[in-house]
Design a protein around this motif. Structure first.
Motif, PDB file in Angstrom:
ATOM      1  N   TYR A   1       0.828  -1.204   0.000  1.00 43.01           N
ATOM      2  CA  TYR A   1       0.000   0.000   0.000  1.00 43.01           C
ATOM      3  C   TYR A   1       0.864   1.256   0.000  1.00 43.01           C
ATOM      4  N   VAL A   2       1.890   1.271   0.829  1.00 38.13           N
ATOM      5  CA  VAL A   2       2.780   2.433   0.918  1.00 38.13           C
ATOM      6  C   VAL A   2       3.524   2.632  -0.403  1.00 38.13           C
ATOM      7  N   PHE A   3       4.082   1.558  -0.952  1.00 37.31           N
ATOM      8  CA  PHE A   3       4.829   1.676  -2.213  1.00 37.31           C
ATOM      9  C   PHE A   3       3.910   2.109  -3.360  1.00 37.31           C
ATOM     10  N   GLU A   4       2.701   1.567  -3.398  1.00 35.68           N
ATOM     11  CA  GLU A   4       1.750   1.945  -4.441  1.00 35.68           C
ATOM     12  C   GLU A   4       1.356   3.413  -4.305  1.00 35.68           C
ATOM     13  N   SER A   5       1.232   3.865  -3.062  1.00 34.47           N
ATOM     14  CA  SER A   5       0.900   5.270  -2.823  1.00 34.47           C
ATOM     15  C   SER A   5       2.000   6.180  -3.357  1.00 34.47           C
ATOM     16  N   TYR A   6       3.250   5.866  -3.069  1.00 35.85           N
ATOM     17  CA  TYR A   6       4.370   6.659  -3.598  1.00 35.85           C
ATOM     18  C   TYR A   6       4.351   6.667  -5.126  1.00 35.85           C
ATOM     19  N   HIS A   7       4.109   5.509  -5.706  1.00 35.95           N
ATOM     20  CA  HIS A   7       4.090   5.393  -7.175  1.00 35.95           C
ATOM     21  C   HIS A   7       2.982   6.251  -7.778  1.00 35.95           C
ATOM     22  N   ASN A   8       1.775   6.164  -7.199  1.00 33.77           N
ATOM     23  CA  ASN A   8       0.641   6.921  -7.729  1.00 33.77           C
ATOM     24  C   ASN A   8       0.836   8.423  -7.594  1.00 33.77           C
TER      25      ASN A   8
END
Length: 210
Positions: free
Chosen positions: A123-130
């Motif tokens: 979730y954290v990594f996807e948030s940074y990516h988005n």
């Protein structure tokens, strides 16, 4: 709160993580137009958005604002996470665009859950990516698109996040978000009205065909 968390994050988070969020988090209901975090403040909690929308802004040295992106249901702000982990002051301003429900999670839980839960790490990594992609889109819009295009994209996105084809912001508020002047925004809106893309009313802008 658990029901709302399950509805929003069940596909992403482990059941035990949801239980911890319920135990550690604080459910906050915020009306539209409230500042959730401001430039220069230290951030003590991480927001998980259950419903509503939040706009994230940057401010220049002269106090003029620029809209960076919106946060919607199921999202969080990676800039907030970065400030929390680095224990630095916020460089963004976050304002509720609509009535919003948020779970505020203590910052100390972030690193603990990173080590403990795969769902939280993803979730954290996807948030940074988005958020990075949205920032790149903002930069591209400023660098490569004219203000007509930026304004249309802005109105479309605002309509999407509010689920309303009537934009209830003043011309000045739109100008602030797009880092330009009210006169320019008013002129462009008149142009779009003549093209039958929208209809200007005293209290709102009605989107017809953008």
């Amino acid at each position: 709160m658990k029901k709302e968390l399950l509805e929003t994050f069940e596909s992403q988070f482990e059941q035990s993580l949801i239980d911890e969020i319920v135990a550690e988090g604080k459910l906050v209901e915020v009306p539209a137009g409230e500042i959730l975090m401001d430039i220069g403040n230290y951030i003590r909690s991480i927001p998980l958005l259950l419903s509503g929308a939040i706009k994230v802004l940057r401010e220049d040295d002269e106090g003029d604002e620029l809209l960076l992106y919106y946060l919607e249901q199921g999202e969080t702000c990676s800039m907030t996470m970065a400030c929390c982990m680095g224990q630095t002051k916020s460089e963004i301003r976050a304002i509720t665009e609509t009535e919003t429900e948020i779970v505020m999670v203590p910052v100390q839980k972030m690193e603990e859950w990173m080590a403990k839960y795969k769902g939280w790490r993803n979730y954290v990594f996807e948030s940074y990516h988005n958020r990075l992609n949205e920032l790149l889109h903002t930069v591209d819009s400023i660098a490569f698109k004219n203000l007509d295009q930026r304004l249309m994209e802005y109105l479309i996105k605002k309509s999407e996040v509010t689920n309303d084809n009537c934009i209830r912001n003043t011309h000045q508020e739109i100008a602030y978000d797009l880092h330009t002047s009210r006169v320019v925004i008013s002129r462009l809106l008149k142009k779009l009205e003549k093209l039958k893309k929208l209809k200007l009313h005293r209290s709102h802008i009605q989107i017809i065909d953008l």
